[in-house]
Motif scaffolding. Structure first.
Motif, PDB file in Angstrom:
ATOM      1  N   SER A 133       0.833  -1.202   0.000  1.00 27.76           N
ATOM      2  CA  SER A 133       0.000   0.000   0.000  1.00 27.76           C
ATOM      3  C   SER A 133       0.870   1.254   0.000  1.00 27.76           C
ATOM      4  O   SER A 133       1.870   1.333   0.722  1.00 27.76           O
ATOM      5  CB  SER A 133      -0.909  -0.003   1.218  1.00 27.76           C
ATOM      6  N   ASN A 157       0.022  -5.758   4.514  1.00 29.02           N
ATOM      7  CA  ASN A 157      -1.190  -6.369   3.969  1.00 29.02           C
ATOM      8  C   ASN A 157      -0.938  -7.787   3.455  1.00 29.02           C
ATOM      9  O   ASN A 157      -1.874  -8.431   2.971  1.00 29.02           O
ATOM     10  CB  ASN A 157      -1.736  -5.516   2.830  1.00 29.02           C
ATOM     11  N   ASP A 185      -7.582   0.398  -0.957  1.00 28.69           N
ATOM     12  CA  ASP A 185      -7.215   1.795  -0.757  1.00 28.69           C
ATOM     13  C   ASP A 185      -8.414   2.533  -0.176  1.00 28.69           C
ATOM     14  O   ASP A 185      -9.424   2.733  -0.862  1.00 28.69           O
ATOM     15  CB  ASP A 185      -6.782   2.425  -2.079  1.00 28.69           C
TER      16      ASP A 185
END
Length: 336
Positions: A133, A157, A185
């Motif tokens: 991310s 993640n 997101d």
């Protein structure tokens, strides 16, 4: 061994004394002496005290506090909730997506509560390898060595592979991860469930008073199609979401944010039943309230949301939906 009694006991229990006690009991009686006092001051004080005690016993203990009544502290109650309505949203490709009760009520059944999805962030994912991310600072890298030494971030993640993915004409990139790709997101705009305010909530409540052997429900015997209205129909158990939102929040901006970011709402049922009257007069009074903090006052973790996985398989792809929705909770309050 001989028994010896003291002299007073012998005098008390001799034959002559017993005969005298019986004779006095039959031929004599006592009565209290009444003294009459002629005083205006003391008489008024006495009468005022008597009136105050009488009024306290009649007005407060009997009429107001109903001290003659029994109260049931073993109330048994059950609540079921059903939501109806058709909503829709538009995808990133401007495709119209129809959403019904099976989609926006998650989970389908709860105990005295219900979740209604009014907006969501959807991320279609599959198991593969991709960059971490962009919002994760620890994932920024300039070489593979960095990702190999820092592969245990608690905010990761997925499992870092040890590679640093750097795009062309760039000096920095992000560590590669193995997991669900692409990474969700939260900064992308959420999809709104249009027409959510027209959803209706049907609340069914059964309550038992074991002490009086009475079972009541919040549905009238002559029930007809209706929608709750504070002025015109206070007993209808079907509530429109827009009415509830207006009742719990009078600011339009706060209502809009609740639909977008989520909120926590309560529906309260007060059963104040007096069985001195007919049992059909025992009915609940509905009220609504907001349990979460206003957005302008909340500094951390605004709204209400959680992740929900819809494992629909399409060409071996599993979709992950991150749902954001308000939570509507029904709370019971019984007063007998």
């Amino acid at each position: 061994m001989p028994w010896f009694f003291p002299l007073p006991a012998l005098k008390l229990f001799n034959t002559q004394a017993i005969k005298g006690m019986i004779y006095d009991f039959v031929t004599e009686y006592e009565t209290p002496k009444i003294v009459t006092i002629h005083s205006l001051k003391f008489t008024l004080l006495l009468r005022i005290t008597q009136v105050v005690i009488l009024l306290y016993g009649v007005l407060y203990m009997l009429i107001y506090d109903k001290g003659y009544q029994k109260k049931d502290a073993t109330i048994i109650s059950s609540v079921t909730i059903k939501v109806k309505g058709i909503g829709y949203s538009r995808s990133a490709k401007n495709e119209l997506v129809i959403i019904d009760g099976a989609d926006y009520v998650i989970p389908a059944l709860e105990n005295s509560a219900i979740f209604i999805m009014t907006s969501f962030v959807r991320t279609d994912q599959e198991r593969s390898k991709c960059e971490e991310s962009k919002g994760l600072k620890e994932a920024r890298c300039s070489s593979d060595e960095y990702c190999q030494t820092r592969n245990r971030s608690p905010n990761a993640n997925g499992r870092w592979t040890g590679k640093c993915l750097i795009k062309s004409n760039a000096t920095e990139g992000f560590c590669e991860m193995d997991g669900w790709c692409p990474v969700e997101d939260d900064l992308i705009p959420s999809e709104t469930v249009e027409d959510a305010l027209n959803f209706t909530i049907f609340l069914k409540n059964f309550i038992e008073f074991p002490e009086f052997n009475v079972i009541r429900k919040n549905i009238r015997d002559d029930m007809k199609p209706c929608v709750y209205d504070e002025k015109h129909d206070k007993t209808c158990p079907i509530f429109r979401l827009s009415k509830i939102m207006d009742a719990v929040e009078n600011e339009a901006d706060e209502r809009a944010k609740m639909l977008k970011l989520g909120g926590v709402i309560k529906i309260k049922l007060d059963w104040d039943c007096n069985f001195d009257f007919h049992v059909k007069r025992c009915a609940p009074v509905y009220s609504f309230g907001r349990l979460d903090t206003k957005f302008r006052d909340e500094k951390f973790s605004k709204g209400f949301n959680f992740r929900y996985v819809d494992k629909s398989r399409n060409n071996s792809v599993l979709r992950l939906w991150n749902l954001m929705k308000p939570k509507v909770r029904s709370e019971m309050s019984q007063i007998v």
